[in-house]
Design a protein around this motif. Structure first.
Motif, PDB file in Angstrom:
ATOM      1  N   UNK A 194      25.948  40.996  69.123  1.00  0.00           N
ATOM      2  CA  UNK A 194      26.779  39.835  68.856  1.00  0.00           C
ATOM      3  C   UNK A 194      28.236  40.231  68.614  1.00  0.00           C
ATOM      4  N   UNK A 195      29.060  40.256  69.653  1.00  0.00           N
ATOM      5  CA  UNK A 195      30.490  40.481  69.425  1.00  0.00           C
ATOM      6  C   UNK A 195      31.173  39.251  68.838  1.00  0.00           C
ATOM      7  N   UNK A 196      30.625  38.073  69.122  1.00  0.00           N
ATOM      8  CA  UNK A 196      31.210  36.791  68.723  1.00  0.00           C
ATOM      9  C   UNK A 196      32.563  36.598  69.401  1.00  0.00           C
ATOM     10  N   UNK A 197      33.125  35.414  69.255  1.00  0.00           N
ATOM     11  CA  UNK A 197      34.321  35.055  70.015  1.00  0.00           C
ATOM     12  C   UNK A 197      35.565  35.833  69.587  1.00  0.00           C
ATOM     13  N   UNK A 198      35.677  36.151  68.298  1.00  0.00           N
ATOM     14  CA  UNK A 198      36.882  36.852  67.851  1.00  0.00           C
ATOM     15  C   UNK A 198      36.971  38.249  68.457  1.00  0.00           C
ATOM     16  N   UNK A 199      35.870  38.988  68.470  1.00  0.00           N
ATOM     17  CA  UNK A 199      35.890  40.325  69.058  1.00  0.00           C
ATOM     18  C   UNK A 199      36.086  40.249  70.567  1.00  0.00           C
ATOM     19  N   UNK A 200      35.451  39.278  71.209  1.00  0.00           N
ATOM     20  CA  UNK A 200      35.638  39.110  72.652  1.00  0.00           C
ATOM     21  C   UNK A 200      37.095  38.752  72.957  1.00  0.00           C
ATOM     22  N   UNK A 201      37.681  37.883  72.124  1.00  0.00           N
ATOM     23  CA  UNK A 201      39.083  37.523  72.304  1.00  0.00           C
ATOM     24  C   UNK A 201      40.004  38.705  72.078  1.00  0.00           C
ATOM     25  N   UNK A 202      39.690  39.536  71.076  1.00  0.00           N
ATOM     26  CA  UNK A 202      40.498  40.726  70.813  1.00  0.00           C
ATOM     27  C   UNK A 202      40.460  41.672  72.005  1.00  0.00           C
ATOM     28  N   UNK A 203      39.286  41.826  72.616  1.00  0.00           N
ATOM     29  CA  UNK A 203      39.173  42.668  73.806  1.00  0.00           C
ATOM     30  C   UNK A 203      39.986  42.087  74.955  1.00  0.00           C
ATOM     31  N   UNK A 204      39.939  40.768  75.111  1.00  0.00           N
ATOM     32  CA  UNK A 204      40.724  40.133  76.170  1.00  0.00           C
ATOM     33  C   UNK A 204      42.213  40.391  75.983  1.00  0.00           C
ATOM     34  N   UNK A 205      42.698  40.291  74.736  1.00  0.00           N
ATOM     35  CA  UNK A 205      44.112  40.553  74.471  1.00  0.00           C
ATOM     36  C   UNK A 205      44.450  42.020  74.704  1.00  0.00           C
TER      37      UNK A 205
ATOM     38  N   UNK B 255      29.600  54.735  70.520  1.00  0.00           N
ATOM     39  CA  UNK B 255      29.644  54.787  69.061  1.00  0.00           C
ATOM     40  C   UNK B 255      30.419  53.652  68.426  1.00  0.00           C
ATOM     41  N   UNK B 256      31.352  53.057  69.168  1.00  0.00           N
ATOM     42  CA  UNK B 256      32.184  51.991  68.598  1.00  0.00           C
ATOM     43  C   UNK B 256      31.373  50.787  68.134  1.00  0.00           C
ATOM     44  N   UNK B 257      30.217  50.539  68.732  1.00  0.00           N
ATOM     45  CA  UNK B 257      29.425  49.373  68.309  1.00  0.00           C
ATOM     46  C   UNK B 257      28.889  49.560  66.896  1.00  0.00           C
ATOM     47  N   UNK B 258      28.914  50.807  66.385  1.00  0.00           N
ATOM     48  CA  UNK B 258      28.459  51.086  65.022  1.00  0.00           C
ATOM     49  C   UNK B 258      29.602  51.370  64.051  1.00  0.00           C
ATOM     50  N   UNK B 259      30.747  51.813  64.575  1.00  0.00           N
ATOM     51  CA  UNK B 259      31.834  52.239  63.685  1.00  0.00           C
ATOM     52  C   UNK B 259      33.024  51.275  63.650  1.00  0.00           C
ATOM     53  N   UNK B 260      33.121  50.385  64.639  1.00  0.00           N
ATOM     54  CA  UNK B 260      34.247  49.462  64.715  1.00  0.00           C
ATOM     55  C   UNK B 260      33.763  48.028  64.555  1.00  0.00           C
TER      56      UNK B 260
ATOM     57  N   UNK C 190      40.293  47.377  66.482  1.00  0.00           N
ATOM     58  CA  UNK C 190      38.924  47.640  66.051  1.00  0.00           C
ATOM     59  C   UNK C 190      37.957  46.615  66.636  1.00  0.00           C
ATOM     60  N   UNK C 191      38.344  45.345  66.605  1.00  0.00           N
ATOM     61  CA  UNK C 191      37.486  44.312  67.201  1.00  0.00           C
ATOM     62  C   UNK C 191      37.318  44.537  68.697  1.00  0.00           C
ATOM     63  N   UNK C 192      38.416  44.916  69.369  1.00  0.00           N
ATOM     64  CA  UNK C 192      38.362  45.145  70.818  1.00  0.00           C
ATOM     65  C   UNK C 192      37.417  46.294  71.149  1.00  0.00           C
ATOM     66  N   UNK C 193      37.476  47.361  70.369  1.00  0.00           N
ATOM     67  CA  UNK C 193      36.590  48.503  70.600  1.00  0.00           C
ATOM     68  C   UNK C 193      35.131  48.099  70.422  1.00  0.00           C
ATOM     69  N   UNK C 194      34.858  47.294  69.399  1.00  0.00           N
ATOM     70  CA  UNK C 194      33.496  46.847  69.139  1.00  0.00           C
ATOM     71  C   UNK C 194      32.965  46.024  70.314  1.00  0.00           C
TER      72      UNK C 194
END
Length: 251
Positions: A87-98, A193-198, A224-228
């Motif tokens: 579950x990245x949820x919308x905020x992490x997905x949005x951070x990756x998009x940015x 590893x980022x899915x566990x540390x970020x 951090x959200x983008x990495x996750x």
């Protein structure tokens, strides 16, 4: 409404024979879980779902062959194949998009990501939509990627009859590779590893059957959200390649 990443057969997805990360956590910790969907009607019988999915994908493969995509082949559909979800949820997905938009446009990545921000309204997203990179599936409203060994994107009715933008898992993986090459330039193990540390800060903890709120974060670290989110999508793309199954953004 939250957003989960699912990699698995369409049959399991439509039969709802899978559990989100939130659902697993609640079950493991004795917390009541209620999932709200746009369609809360009971799923059809599994046999009916699988038959419908197989008919749908055979027609899709035929259409792709006729459109000059010989690599398109039917994949195995059943209700037992393993699946991956997180579950990245919308905020992490949005951070990756940015983050991705900033690297593609050679602009500075915003340091902060306000909780609940509409990332599509950010100036970077408006710029990327007008650029030559605006056609990337991650920026084009694609929420379904099918296991085809060709980097393509197209419109086609889904199994439920709703016409949607569809990409291929090969295309998804190639976009993730491009983002990494333009930005982090990290190896596979670091990315996994980022899915566990970020990701999201720990605002709460679950102790002795009770949920304790420690703080409420209103502004996240974009990087951090983008990495996750990137790690979750990378894991999903790899899983889809190995198991030859679709990837779906579920919300």
């Amino acid at each position: 409404m939250g957003m989960d990443v699912y990699a698995g057969t369409f049959t399991r997805y439509y039969a709802r024979n899978w559990k989100t990360a939130s659902q697993k956590f609640c079950e493991e910790n004795g917390i009541a879980f209620r999932q709200i969907r746009t369609d809360n009607s009971p799923p059809h019988p599994v046999e009916e779902i699988m038959d419908g999915v197989n008919i749908w994908q055979n027609r899709l493969v035929e259409v792709l062959h006729n459109s000059g995509v010989p690599a398109a082949e039917p994949w195995e559909e059943n209700n037992e194949k393993p699946y991956y979800t997180d579950k990245p949820d919308w905020d992490a997905f949005g951070a990756l998009a940015l983050y991705a938009a900033s690297k593609l446009l050679d602009k500075k990545t915003p340091k902060d990501y306000p909780k609940g921000m509409d990332y599509n309204s950010h100036p970077l997203m408006r710029k990327i939509s007008k650029s030559s990179f605006g056609g990337l599936s991650l920026f084009s409203g694609v929420y379904h990627w099918i296991p085809v060994n060709d980097s393509i994107m197209f419109k086609y009715p889904l199994v439920n009859g709703i016409t949607a933008d569809i990409g291929t898992t090969t295309l998804l993986k190639s976009e993730l590779i491009k983002i990494n090459e333009l930005g982090w330039k990290e190896d596979r193990n670091t990315i996994l590893g980022w899915s566990n540390t970020e990701g999201y800060p720990q605002d709460a903890s679950f102790n002795n059957g009770r949920l304790e709120i420690k703080k409420v974060t209103e502004v996240y670290d974009t990087h951090s959200l983008a990495k996750f989110a990137f790690s979750v999508l990378w894991r999903a793309a790899e899983f889809a390649e190995n198991e030859r199954v679709p990837v779906i953004l579920d919300y």
